[in-house]
Design a protein around this motif. Sequence first.
Motif, short mmCIF file in Angstrom:
data_model
loop_
_atom_site.label_atom_id
_atom_site.label_comp_id
_atom_site.label_asym_id
_atom_site.label_seq_id
_atom_site.Cartn_x
_atom_site.Cartn_y
_atom_site.Cartn_z
N ARG A 1 39.15 29.36 43.01
CA ARG A 1 39.49 29.45 44.44
C ARG A 1 39.02 28.22 45.20
O ARG A 1 38.17 27.48 44.76
CB ARG A 1 38.87 30.72 45.03
N ALA B 1 46.48 28.66 45.28
CA ALA B 1 47.34 29.65 45.94
C ALA B 1 48.44 28.96 46.74
O ALA B 1 49.61 29.37 46.69
CB ALA B 1 46.51 30.57 46.83
N THR C 1 52.16 40.35 45.09
CA THR C 1 50.75 40.07 44.79
C THR C 1 50.59 38.59 44.48
O THR C 1 51.42 38.00 43.79
CB THR C 1 50.28 40.91 43.58
N ASP D 1 38.80 42.08 44.14
CA ASP D 1 38.54 41.59 45.49
C ASP D 1 38.28 42.78 46.39
O ASP D 1 38.21 43.91 45.94
CB ASP D 1 39.76 40.82 46.01
N THR E 1 41.90 33.36 40.30
CA THR E 1 40.62 33.80 39.76
C THR E 1 39.48 33.23 40.62
O THR E 1 39.61 32.14 41.18
CB THR E 1 40.44 33.34 38.30
N HIS F 1 47.24 36.09 43.28
CA HIS F 1 45.82 36.15 42.88
C HIS F 1 45.40 34.83 42.25
O HIS F 1 46.13 34.27 41.41
CB HIS F 1 45.62 37.28 41.86
N SER G 1 44.35 40.27 35.08
CA SER G 1 43.47 39.23 35.64
C SER G 1 42.91 39.68 36.99
O SER G 1 41.74 39.46 37.29
CB SER G 1 44.25 37.93 35.81
N MET G 2 43.73 40.33 37.79
CA MET G 2 43.28 40.77 39.11
C MET G 2 42.25 41.88 39.02
O MET G 2 41.27 41.90 39.76
CB MET G 2 44.49 41.25 39.92
N ASP H 1 48.60 45.87 46.69
CA ASP H 1 47.57 46.16 45.70
C ASP H 1 48.16 45.97 44.31
O ASP H 1 49.27 46.41 44.03
CB ASP H 1 47.07 47.60 45.87
N PRO H 2 47.44 45.30 43.40
CA PRO H 2 48.03 45.02 42.09
C PRO H 2 48.45 46.26 41.31
O PRO H 2 49.44 46.22 40.58
CB PRO H 2 46.93 44.26 41.35
#
Length: 184
Positions: A127, A132, A119, A78, A123, A121, A72-73, A86-87
């Motif tokens: 947002r 979050a 991580t 981003d 979508t 995230h 998904s990330m 970092d994913p």
Amino acid sequence: MLEQLLREAHQRGDSALWLEVISSNAAGVALYDRMGFTHQDTLCCFTAPLASGTVTSTITLTRCDPVTAIGSMIAAPDDALPWMIDPLGTVTLPSQGYRWGNDAYAIVATAFTKPQLRTLHVTPAARRQGHARRVLQALAAQFKGISTPVAVPQALTPLFLQAGWEQHPITQFLLCHSLSEPES
């Protein structure tokens, strides 16, 4: 040694060299400044409160394969993230993925004494709706003492504080040296 690294990176055609330094390391910060590195961001660390019941959650997270969260990330990239969050780097540690619906994901590393959020995230379409914050609260309720590495961009400080997390005093500077000009 740093001059040699910069020279080699330039010869390879790298566009920039990035590093992180603990902000209280005055000698290191001064060295990197003299070498032409510029401040890009301040990275912070957060811990969920240890007191039971301090953070409550209104949602339930579903466990998922970390690769699902990473997918998904990657599908909605981003800005560049510090390497520790970092994913793509999260799969190198034993970890668990969590999701809330199909819009919010978290990866928690389990290789440490206490769990570590690596991580988070949401979508792009979801947002600015509190997802979050709710995921952070759910993680705090589920994992006593969960923390982040010193790698959270400073712009996210209000999010963590609103979710009830506490900021550590240790910070790092994210520095960059542009390699567009030849090194002498």
